[in-house]
Design an enzyme around this catalytic site. Structure first.
Site, PDB file in Angstrom:
ATOM      1  N   HIS A 268       0.886  -1.119   0.082  1.00 57.25           N
ATOM      2  CA  HIS A 268       0.109  -0.348  -0.179  1.00 57.25           C
ATOM      3  C   HIS A 268       0.704   1.560   0.350  1.00 57.25           C
ATOM      4  CE1 HIS A 268      -3.199   2.481   0.867  1.00 57.25           C
ATOM      5  NE2 HIS A 268      -3.997   2.459   1.455  1.00 57.25           N
ATOM      6  N   HIS A 307      -2.400  -2.073  -9.916  1.00 62.42           N
ATOM      7  CA  HIS A 307      -3.420  -1.289  -8.544  1.00 62.42           C
ATOM      8  C   HIS A 307      -4.979  -2.519  -8.853  1.00 62.42           C
ATOM      9  CE1 HIS A 307      -5.884   1.351  -6.806  1.00 62.42           C
ATOM     10  NE2 HIS A 307      -4.766   2.614  -6.204  1.00 62.42           N
ATOM     11  N   ASP A 363       2.901   5.764  -6.889  1.00 64.57           N
ATOM     12  CA  ASP A 363       4.490   5.190  -6.217  1.00 64.57           C
ATOM     13  C   ASP A 363       5.104   4.885  -7.170  1.00 64.57           C
ATOM     14  OD1 ASP A 363       1.605   3.343  -3.454  1.00 64.57           O
ATOM     15  OD2 ASP A 363       2.733   5.111  -2.973  1.00 64.57           O
TER      16      ASP A 363
HETATM   17  C1  SDX Z   1      -1.793   2.320  -3.307  1.00 67.09           C
HETATM   18  O1  SDX Z   1      -6.230   0.805  -3.742  1.00 67.09           O
HETATM   19  C2  SDX Z   1      -5.563   1.975  -3.614  1.00 67.09           C
HETATM   20  O2  SDX Z   1      -6.311   2.785  -3.623  1.00 67.09           O
HETATM   21  C3  SDX Z   1      -4.239   2.475  -3.267  1.00 67.09           C
HETATM   22  C4  SDX Z   1      -3.527   3.464  -3.303  1.00 67.09           C
HETATM   23  C5  SDX Z   1      -3.921   4.635  -2.902  1.00 67.09           C
HETATM   24  O3  SDX Z   1      -4.019   6.007  -3.198  1.00 67.09           O
HETATM   25  O4  SDX Z   1      -4.963   4.494  -1.709  1.00 67.09           O
HETATM   26  O5  SDX Z   1      -3.611   3.559  -4.503  1.00 67.09           O
HETATM   27  C6  SDX Z   1      -1.974   4.002  -3.199  1.00 67.09           C
HETATM   28  O6  SDX Z   1      -1.261   1.412  -2.249  1.00 67.09           O
HETATM   29  C7  SDX Z   1      -1.048   2.281  -4.765  1.00 67.09           C
HETATM   30  C8  SDX Z   1      -0.941   0.744  -5.100  1.00 67.09           C
HETATM   31  C9  SDX Z   1       1.516   0.415  -4.543  1.00 67.09           C
HETATM   32  N1  SDX Z   1       1.371  -0.680  -4.286  1.00 67.09           N
HETATM   33  C10 SDX Z   1       2.428  -1.186  -4.891  1.00 67.09           C
HETATM   34  O7  SDX Z   1       2.546  -0.309  -6.047  1.00 67.09           O
HETATM   35  C11 SDX Z   1       3.022  -2.817  -4.674  1.00 67.09           C
HETATM   36  C12 SDX Z   1       3.294  -3.521  -6.267  1.00 67.09           C
HETATM   37  N2  SDX Z   1       1.713  -3.287  -6.538  1.00 67.09           N
HETATM   38  C13 SDX Z   1       1.018  -5.298  -6.214  1.00 67.09           C
HETATM   39  O8  SDX Z   1       1.223  -5.821  -4.836  1.00 67.09           O
HETATM   40  C14 SDX Z   1      -0.653  -5.157  -6.538  1.00 67.09           C
HETATM   41  O9  SDX Z   1      -0.500  -4.780  -7.852  1.00 67.09           O
HETATM   42  C15 SDX Z   1      -1.839  -4.485  -5.646  1.00 67.09           C
HETATM   43  C16 SDX Z   1      -1.519  -4.970  -4.527  1.00 67.09           C
HETATM   44  C17 SDX Z   1      -1.586  -3.297  -6.024  1.00 67.09           C
HETATM   45  C18 SDX Z   1      -2.746  -5.117  -6.170  1.00 67.09           C
HETATM   46  O10 SDX Z   1      -2.804  -6.549  -6.079  1.00 67.09           O
HETATM   47  P1  SDX Z   1      -4.248  -7.656  -6.245  1.00 67.09           P
HETATM   48  O11 SDX Z   1      -5.269  -5.534  -6.538  1.00 67.09           O
HETATM   49  O12 SDX Z   1      -4.513  -7.958  -5.222  1.00 67.09           O
HETATM   50  O13 SDX Z   1      -3.417  -8.116  -7.729  1.00 67.09           O
HETATM   51  P2  SDX Z   1      -2.903  -9.052  -7.847  1.00 67.09           P
HETATM   52  O14 SDX Z   1      -1.985  -9.587  -6.686  1.00 67.09           O
HETATM   53  O15 SDX Z   1      -4.242  -9.978  -7.586  1.00 67.09           O
HETATM   54  O16 SDX Z   1      -2.340  -9.249  -9.494  1.00 67.09           O
HETATM   55  C19 SDX Z   1      -3.014  -9.752  -9.853  1.00 67.09           C
HETATM   56  C20 SDX Z   1      -2.086 -10.379 -11.232  1.00 67.09           C
HETATM   57  C21 SDX Z   1      -1.464 -11.248 -10.321  1.00 67.09           C
HETATM   58  O17 SDX Z   1      -0.835 -12.161 -11.669  1.00 67.09           O
HETATM   59  P3  SDX Z   1      -1.352 -13.692 -11.377  1.00 67.09           P
HETATM   60  O18 SDX Z   1      -0.841 -14.658 -10.096  1.00 67.09           O
HETATM   61  O19 SDX Z   1      -2.226 -13.474 -12.470  1.00 67.09           O
HETATM   62  O20 SDX Z   1      -0.075 -14.665 -12.536  1.00 67.09           O
HETATM   63  O21 SDX Z   1      -0.878  -9.351 -11.629  1.00 67.09           O
HETATM   64  C22 SDX Z   1       0.623  -9.378 -10.420  1.00 67.09           C
HETATM   65  C23 SDX Z   1      -0.021 -10.574  -9.733  1.00 67.09           C
HETATM   66  O22 SDX Z   1       1.085 -11.728  -9.272  1.00 67.09           O
HETATM   67  N3  SDX Z   1       0.768  -8.298 -10.407  1.00 67.09           N
HETATM   68  C24 SDX Z   1       2.298  -8.165 -10.158  1.00 67.09           C
HETATM   69  C25 SDX Z   1       2.493  -6.814  -9.733  1.00 67.09           C
HETATM   70  N4  SDX Z   1       0.787  -6.770  -9.500  1.00 67.09           N
HETATM   71  C26 SDX Z   1       0.255  -7.604  -9.380  1.00 67.09           C
HETATM   72  N5  SDX Z   1       3.349  -9.244 -10.645  1.00 67.09           N
HETATM   73  C27 SDX Z   1       4.143  -8.003 -10.524  1.00 67.09           C
HETATM   74  N6  SDX Z   1       4.456  -6.793 -10.398  1.00 67.09           N
HETATM   75  C28 SDX Z   1       3.626  -6.300  -9.765  1.00 67.09           C
HETATM   76  N7  SDX Z   1       3.452  -4.950  -8.921  1.00 67.09           N
END
Ligand code: SDX
Length: 438
Positions: A268, A307, A363
């Site tokens: 997050h 996201h 971010d």
């Molecule tokens: C914020 O919610 C909000 O509004 C948050 C925010 C706010 O203003 O409050 O916008 C702020 O928290 C932004 C997000 C910051 N976090 C990151 O940058 C961390 C990296 N991102 C991930 O951890 C992920 O994208 C999330 C946590 C942001 C979202 O996760 P989800 O929606 O649960 O998606 P998921 O984990 O189910 O991913 C779906 C697929 C998966 O692959 P498969 O299992 O289908 O093969 O996408 C892949 C994930 O492995 N994936 C990524 C990835 N994010 C998702 N693969 C590599 N790198 C990534 N960053």
């Protein structure tokens, strides 16, 4: 037949149910009537992480993840970032309308009168180790502030709620700046009410022995824009935490300490710090293909990408990229921006990211700017928490006035042991490792 309904046939009983549809949703409680018999508890929905569950109705922020739209109280984020100050946007989020000039001046004065913190808070903060992570200091200190303002427990009193809103917006920069100075072993700098919200924050961070701190106007404006972009974001993890804790009628200081704790997670708000650590690890553009390969093997995450809602470019990331160039005019170019731009270019042309709709989020670029401004990575999430205070409190105020408000208490699907008889310790044998809950 009312067209805004769902007809459900339960094939277990051949019973048919008509469930009303309202604003694109059905009430989960309307499913409880679907039973196989009088003993049946009734149907629930199973939705880990609330991927498809609306927990509230809100008028604060609107997101369209497919189109990359973000609006605060109906106003596009691009227009607010271009024309407003942070406190003007905080007013909009909290009260629902943009302030008149008179209202804004009064609001700025009121916030300015609540930037000091009790002298005992310094003693509390001095107790932290010299290298304590500032988010740990922020979580604890905001929770501790509730002990300095016992009137904050009167959460049913609108005037008291408003008073705490002003206190928290006013004091967060002070607590954050004190945490920064504590880390560096520098004396705390008192707030200067003659300065704007962001210039006062910069004053408390960076004033040394000069009689009056003079903030660089370009950097102060960049901080205003970054604060505006981080001010609210609908029902994200930390805001949902704010609502869950607030639903128990906890005071807003303890409630917001919970939200800050949720924000500190690397998935997050903690992602902005992780992005910088990731860029440091990658080191050069030539190392990007190797890193991307690890991501595609599932060994790493591309921090700052992806996201839950945005399946298109995060509109905030687009604006932040522009702010970066303005900041570099003053601070000099942060070479990490070139690694980030190359990373984005390569990722956005790679099927792995395209298929999963992974784009840069808020971010991805923010930390590069903060580092150029002189912040260390462990301060970055603090820079997220300060502006998000207005969003958390706007959502909390909305919750406290919501006629649907009840204490948050989700159900579960029990998958544990059925009833079993107690075993005296002398008769017990070690359970098979597979059966021991981790
Ligand atoms: C914020 O919610 C909000 O509004 C948050 C925010 C706010 O203003 O409050 O916008 C702020 O928290 C932004 C997000 C910051 N976090 C990151 O940058 C961390 C990296 N991102 C991930 O951890 C992920 O994208 C999330 C946590 C942001 C979202 O996760 P989800 O929606 O649960 O998606 P998921 O984990 O189910 O991913 C779906 C697929 C998966 O692959 P498969 O299992 O289908 O093969 O996408 C892949 C994930 O492995 N994936 C990524 C990835 N994010 C998702 N693969 C590599 N790198 C990534 N960053």
């Amino acid at each position: 037949m009312d067209k805004d309904t769902l007809t459900i046939i339960d094939n277990r009983t051949n019973q048919t149910y008509m469930i009303p549809i309202h604003r694109g949703t059905i009430r989960a409680m309307d499913l409880r009537q679907i039973k196989t018999g009088p003993e049946d508890f009734g149907l629930m929905t199973y939705d880990p992480a609330y991927m498809n569950t609306a927990a509230c109705q809100s008028a604060v922020t609107f997101l369209d993840g497919e189109k990359g739209i973000l609006r605060y109280r109906g106003y596009p984020i691009e227009q607010l970032a271009e024309h407003c100050s942070y406190l003007e946007v905080a007013y909009l989020l909290i009260f629902g309308e943009l302030p008149t000039m008179e209202e804004l001046l009064a609001w700025e004065r009121e916030i300015g009168q609540h930037t000091m913190i009790h002298e005992n808070v310094k003693k509390f903060m001095d107790g932290f180790h010299h290298d304590a992570h500032p988010m740990g200091i922020l979580i604890s200190t905001v929770a501790a502030l509730s002990t300095f303002y016992p009137d904050s427990h009167r959460i049913q009193d609108a005037a008291s709620r408003r008073h705490q809103v002003v206190r928290l917006i006013g004091k967060l920069p002070t607590v954050a700046a004190y945490a920064y100075r504590h880390r560096l072993g520098r004396p705390y700098v008192y707030p200067d009410p003659e300065l704007s919200y962001t210039k006062n924050y910069m004053n408390m961070l960076w004033k040394m022995t000069e009689p009056k701190y003079a903030a660089n106007p370009v950097l102060a404006r960049a901080l205003e824009v970054l604060f505006i972009l981080h001010a609210d974001h609908e029902q994200n993890c930390s805001t949902s935490t704010m609502r869950a804790v607030g639903s128990s009628n906890a005071d807003p200081f303890a409630t917001m300490a919970g939200a800050i704790a949720a924000l500190s997670g690397p998935l997050h708000g903690g992602a902005n710090e992780e992005v910088l650590l990731m860029l440091d690890e990658i080191g050069t553009v030539s190392n990007i293909p190797g890193f991307i390969a690890q991501v595609k093997e599932g060994k790493r995450k591309l921090m700052g990408f992806g996201h839950r809602v945005y399946k298109n470019y995060d509109p905030r990331a687009r604006i932040i990229k522009k702010v970066a160039e303005e900041v570099f005019e003053v601070t000099g170019r942060n070479p990490k921006i070139d690694i980030a731009l190359a990373l984005e270019r390569i990722a956005l042309s790679d099927e792995y990211f395209i298929k999963r709709k992974l784009y840069p989020n808020v971010d991805f670029y923010s930390g590069i700017i903060y580092e150029a401004m002189g912040f260390t990575p462990d301060q970055f999430t603090v820079l997220f928490a300060i502006p998000r205070t207005a969003g958390w409190l706007a959502q909390w105020q909305e919750l406290m006035q919501d006629p649907d408000r009840k204490i948050a208490r989700p159900r579960q699907v029990y998958v544990g042991e059925e009833r079993r008889e107690f075993v005296p310790i002398t008769a017990r044998s070690a359970a098979e490792p597979a059966k021991v809950a981790r």
